[in-house]
Design a protein around this motif. Structure first.
Motif, PDB file in Angstrom:
ATOM      1  N   ARG A 278      14.673 -60.659 -11.863  1.00  0.00           N
ATOM      2  CA  ARG A 278      13.872 -60.602 -13.072  1.00  0.00           C
ATOM      3  C   ARG A 278      13.505 -59.142 -13.304  1.00  0.00           C
ATOM      4  O   ARG A 278      12.912 -58.515 -12.433  1.00  0.00           O
ATOM      5  N   ARG A 279      13.887 -58.611 -14.437  1.00  0.00           N
ATOM      6  CA  ARG A 279      13.646 -57.187 -14.745  1.00  0.00           C
ATOM      7  C   ARG A 279      14.066 -56.284 -13.586  1.00  0.00           C
ATOM      8  O   ARG A 279      13.304 -55.421 -13.128  1.00  0.00           O
ATOM      9  N   HIS A 280      15.250 -56.549 -13.068  1.00  0.00           N
ATOM     10  CA  HIS A 280      15.859 -55.765 -11.983  1.00  0.00           C
ATOM     11  C   HIS A 280      15.123 -55.877 -10.656  1.00  0.00           C
ATOM     12  O   HIS A 280      15.360 -55.091  -9.742  1.00  0.00           O
ATOM     13  N   GLN A 281      14.212 -56.862 -10.562  1.00  0.00           N
ATOM     14  CA  GLN A 281      13.577 -57.151  -9.261  1.00  0.00           C
ATOM     15  C   GLN A 281      14.208 -58.425  -8.722  1.00  0.00           C
ATOM     16  O   GLN A 281      14.135 -59.473  -9.366  1.00  0.00           O
ATOM     17  N   LYS A 282      14.816 -58.314  -7.562  1.00  0.00           N
ATOM     18  CA  LYS A 282      15.411 -59.507  -6.959  1.00  0.00           C
ATOM     19  C   LYS A 282      14.301 -60.432  -6.476  1.00  0.00           C
ATOM     20  O   LYS A 282      13.287 -59.963  -5.941  1.00  0.00           O
ATOM     21  N   LEU A 283      14.499 -61.724  -6.674  1.00  0.00           N
ATOM     22  CA  LEU A 283      13.492 -62.683  -6.190  1.00  0.00           C
ATOM     23  C   LEU A 283      14.057 -63.598  -5.104  1.00  0.00           C
ATOM     24  O   LEU A 283      13.325 -64.049  -4.222  1.00  0.00           O
ATOM     25  N   VAL A 284      15.362 -63.896  -5.216  1.00  0.00           N
ATOM     26  CA  VAL A 284      16.019 -64.767  -4.234  1.00  0.00           C
ATOM     27  C   VAL A 284      17.384 -64.169  -3.909  1.00  0.00           C
ATOM     28  O   VAL A 284      18.069 -63.671  -4.809  1.00  0.00           O
ATOM     29  N   GLU A 285      17.739 -64.175  -2.636  1.00  0.00           N
ATOM     30  CA  GLU A 285      19.072 -63.740  -2.227  1.00  0.00           C
ATOM     31  C   GLU A 285      19.632 -64.773  -1.261  1.00  0.00           C
ATOM     32  O   GLU A 285      18.869 -65.440  -0.560  1.00  0.00           O
ATOM     33  N   GLU A 286      20.953 -64.900  -1.241  1.00  0.00           N
ATOM     34  CA  GLU A 286      21.538 -65.846  -0.297  1.00  0.00           C
ATOM     35  C   GLU A 286      22.910 -65.395   0.170  1.00  0.00           C
ATOM     36  O   GLU A 286      23.572 -64.578  -0.478  1.00  0.00           O
ATOM     37  N   SER A 287      23.305 -65.944   1.306  1.00  0.00           N
ATOM     38  CA  SER A 287      24.638 -65.708   1.832  1.00  0.00           C
ATOM     39  C   SER A 287      25.108 -66.984   2.533  1.00  0.00           C
ATOM     40  O   SER A 287      24.322 -67.580   3.270  1.00  0.00           O
ATOM     41  N   PRO A 288      26.342 -67.447   2.332  1.00  0.00           N
ATOM     42  CA  PRO A 288      27.312 -66.886   1.398  1.00  0.00           C
ATOM     43  C   PRO A 288      26.921 -67.146  -0.061  1.00  0.00           C
ATOM     44  O   PRO A 288      26.018 -67.921  -0.333  1.00  0.00           O
ATOM     45  N   SER A 289      27.616 -66.481  -0.992  1.00  0.00           N
ATOM     46  CA  SER A 289      27.407 -66.754  -2.414  1.00  0.00           C
ATOM     47  C   SER A 289      28.034 -68.092  -2.751  1.00  0.00           C
ATOM     48  O   SER A 289      29.164 -68.365  -2.345  1.00  0.00           O
ATOM     49  N   PRO A 290      27.331 -68.942  -3.523  1.00  0.00           N
ATOM     50  CA  PRO A 290      27.940 -70.221  -3.915  1.00  0.00           C
ATOM     51  C   PRO A 290      29.181 -70.022  -4.786  1.00  0.00           C
ATOM     52  O   PRO A 290      29.951 -70.952  -4.985  1.00  0.00           O
ATOM     53  N   PHE A 291      29.375 -68.816  -5.310  1.00  0.00           N
ATOM     54  CA  PHE A 291      30.515 -68.504  -6.193  1.00  0.00           C
ATOM     55  C   PHE A 291      31.721 -67.992  -5.401  1.00  0.00           C
ATOM     56  O   PHE A 291      32.807 -67.808  -5.941  1.00  0.00           O
ATOM     57  N   MET A 292      31.507 -67.747  -4.102  1.00  0.00           N
ATOM     58  CA  MET A 292      32.529 -67.073  -3.298  1.00  0.00           C
ATOM     59  C   MET A 292      33.651 -68.028  -2.914  1.00  0.00           C
ATOM     60  O   MET A 292      33.435 -69.236  -2.760  1.00  0.00           O
ATOM     61  N   THR A 293      34.847 -67.482  -2.776  1.00  0.00           N
ATOM     62  CA  THR A 293      35.980 -68.201  -2.189  1.00  0.00           C
ATOM     63  C   THR A 293      36.494 -67.322  -1.047  1.00  0.00           C
ATOM     64  O   THR A 293      36.247 -66.112  -1.045  1.00  0.00           O
ATOM     65  N   PRO A 294      37.200 -67.904  -0.076  1.00  0.00           N
ATOM     66  CA  PRO A 294      37.735 -67.087   1.018  1.00  0.00           C
ATOM     67  C   PRO A 294      38.612 -65.945   0.503  1.00  0.00           C
ATOM     68  O   PRO A 294      38.558 -64.818   1.016  1.00  0.00           O
ATOM     69  N   GLU A 295      39.368 -66.228  -0.540  1.00  0.00           N
ATOM     70  CA  GLU A 295      40.275 -65.214  -1.094  1.00  0.00           C
ATOM     71  C   GLU A 295      39.480 -64.083  -1.754  1.00  0.00           C
ATOM     72  O   GLU A 295      39.780 -62.897  -1.568  1.00  0.00           O
ATOM     73  N   LEU A 296      38.424 -64.423  -2.498  1.00  0.00           N
ATOM     74  CA  LEU A 296      37.596 -63.396  -3.152  1.00  0.00           C
ATOM     75  C   LEU A 296      36.854 -62.562  -2.106  1.00  0.00           C
ATOM     76  O   LEU A 296      36.741 -61.341  -2.229  1.00  0.00           O
TER      77      LEU A 296
END
Ligand code: MV4
Length: 445
Positions: free
Chosen positions: A233-251
């Motif tokens: 929000r306004r360049h302030q991160k509020l939540v971070e996670e790993s792995p990204s739910p958008f990630m694929t092994p190839e990416l």
């Protein structure tokens, strides 16, 4: 190995560094402002030195006072944490000049990533994908109009000394160019004393995915997978996670390789982060490199079982890294607990914490410097802790987070806990369906 490390920081990160130093048998020196005399980092360090008044400029940014504290305590290294002097190449140079190891990259490495045009040129040479755009500084409004036409609207004007969103303007058509150019130039000049601007294609609704890297003094560089930091929000991160739910092994393979190329291009030494914009088609583009430990380093630590502060200290002391890459074995999420009122535009809420109960149990980590009776000073950022949960799957990590947030009791100040509770129940969030625009339309119930 170092005998004594001075921690040129405050709050949870100062405590985080002290904890690892303790485990490594390294003595610690805390420095503190008069506003922080009752802080936990002061109590938990082996020694503590007051370095000035409450304002950052008088204390945590006061290089002569910090150097004097090193001298009187005989510290052989300085850990800058994040923020304050962490990416100040002059400070890194002054440490080197005084025979004190700056636990981080060299001044040259900091400078090569601090100027965004230089960083982008370096990445192009190294074969790291960057957002299409002009090469070099924008000369004037006319040149900006010409370049924007070539790139195609929408475009974004950014400050070369920038980062974190300051001095940045999105432009949708030629009619908006002049105003955007002048505004960005003013803001950049005022914020960075450098009003240089550049232009690139505006990537709409991107995800912010960053790759953690580590490099040693012998040219070995590895990556430790990604963090998804799109919930901002306004360049302030509020939540971070790993792995990204958008990630694929190839990416991950391709982004990991690109991040290693980026770090190797500047012979990077220390831990660092390469930030990418990722579009809906999974094209990724280099955005910036952070030459420091970051707030959200904990999610990576939890999914790859790796103490990033310990490795950072070992690298600075001249030890070799293993050289292999690390894949996430678990899922971790971090919620930033800020003293802010989410029902009131996240307005800062400093003051005394009257009641505190911290969550615990399986899969829960709390990195925080606050205690019952602690007074949050109004001078610094409003983060009072990080709640991290880790589990086998993303769904379980979210469920554990909801449970842990429900146990967290902080009275006396407003906090972001109610926001996180609602976010953890949001259907799109739970599906992993979000971009950097997600919070623009998120409404508190
Ligand atoms: C962009 C962008 C879209 N296209 N660059 C934000 C902070 C600074 N590090 C760069 N930022 C962006 N650069 C292009 N070419 C969108 C953003 C951006 C953003 C990036 C990551 C996370 C949140 C963001 C929120 C607004 C804009």
């Amino acid at each position: 190995m170092f005998k004594k490390i001075l921690i040129a920081n405050r709050g949870e990160i100062a405590l985080r560094i002290i904890r690892t130093c303790r485990e490594m048998g390294i003595k610690t020196v805390a420095v503190y402002s008069t506003a922080d005399k009752d802080s936990l980092h002061v109590k938990f360090a082996d020694e503590a030195v007051c370095i000035g008044g409450p304002k950052s400029i008088e204390s945590y940014l006061n290089i002569p006072h910090i150097m004097a504290a090193c001298e009187i305590t005989n510290a052989d290294a300085v850990h800058p944490g994040y923020g304050f002097l962490a990416e100040n190449s002059k400070f890194a140079q002054i440490c080197a000049d005084h025979g004190i190891k700056f636990i981080g990259p060299t001044p040259d490495m900091i400078n090569s990533m601090g100027d965004k045009i230089t960083a982008k040129e370096t990445m192009i040479k190294a074969g790291v994908p960057v957002v299409p755009g002009g090469d070099g500084l924008l000369a004037d409004v006319a040149a900006s109009k010409k370049l924007a036409k070539e790139i195609g609207y929408p475009v974004i004007i950014k400050a070369t000394a920038g980062g974190g969103g300051k001095g940045m303007r999105v432009v949708w058509n030629e009619g908006e160019i002049e105003k955007a150019y002048e505004a960005a130039k003013m803001e950049a000049g005022a914020s960075f004393k450098n009003d240089g601007l550049y232009m690139e294609k505006f990537v709409e609704e991107p995800r912010h995915i960053e790759i953690q890297v580590a490099g040693d003094q012998y040219g070995n560089v590895c990556h430790l997978s990604e963090r998804d930091c799109s919930i901002q929000r306004r360049h302030q991160k509020l939540v971070e996670e790993s792995p990204s739910p958008f990630m694929t092994p190839e990416l991950r393979q391709r982004m990991g390789e690109a991040a290693i190329k980026a770090a190797s291009a500047i012979n990077y030494e220390s831990v660092g982060t390469v930030e990418f914009l990722v579009d809906k088609n999974r094209n990724f583009y280099f955005m910036e490199m952070n030459t420091r430990i970051q707030v959200e380093h904990c999610v990576t630590e939890e999914v790859v079982s790796y103490d990033l502060i310990k490795e950072q200290i070992k690298i600075a002391a001249g030890e070799k890294i293993s050289g292999r890459n690390y894949e996430p074995q678990l899922h971790a999420i971090e919620c930033r607990i800020n003293a802010e009122d989410p029902y009131n535009d996240f307005r800062p809420s400093p003051g005394k914490i009257t009641v505190l109960h911290t969550p615990g149990g399986h899969g829960v980590r709390v990195d925080s410097h606050v205690y019952a009776g602690y007074v949050i000073p109004p001078y610094y950022d409003s983060m009072i802790g990080k709640l991290i949960t880790v589990a086998q799957t993303r769904e379980e990590a979210i469920n554990t987070m909801y449970r842990a947030l429900s146990e967290y009791v902080i009275e006396g100040v407003h906090t972001t806990i109610p926001f996180h509770l609602q976010l953890m129940q949001n259907e799109d969030f739970r599906k992993g369906n979000f971009t950097t625009k997600f919070l623009e339309s998120f409404k508190m119930k």
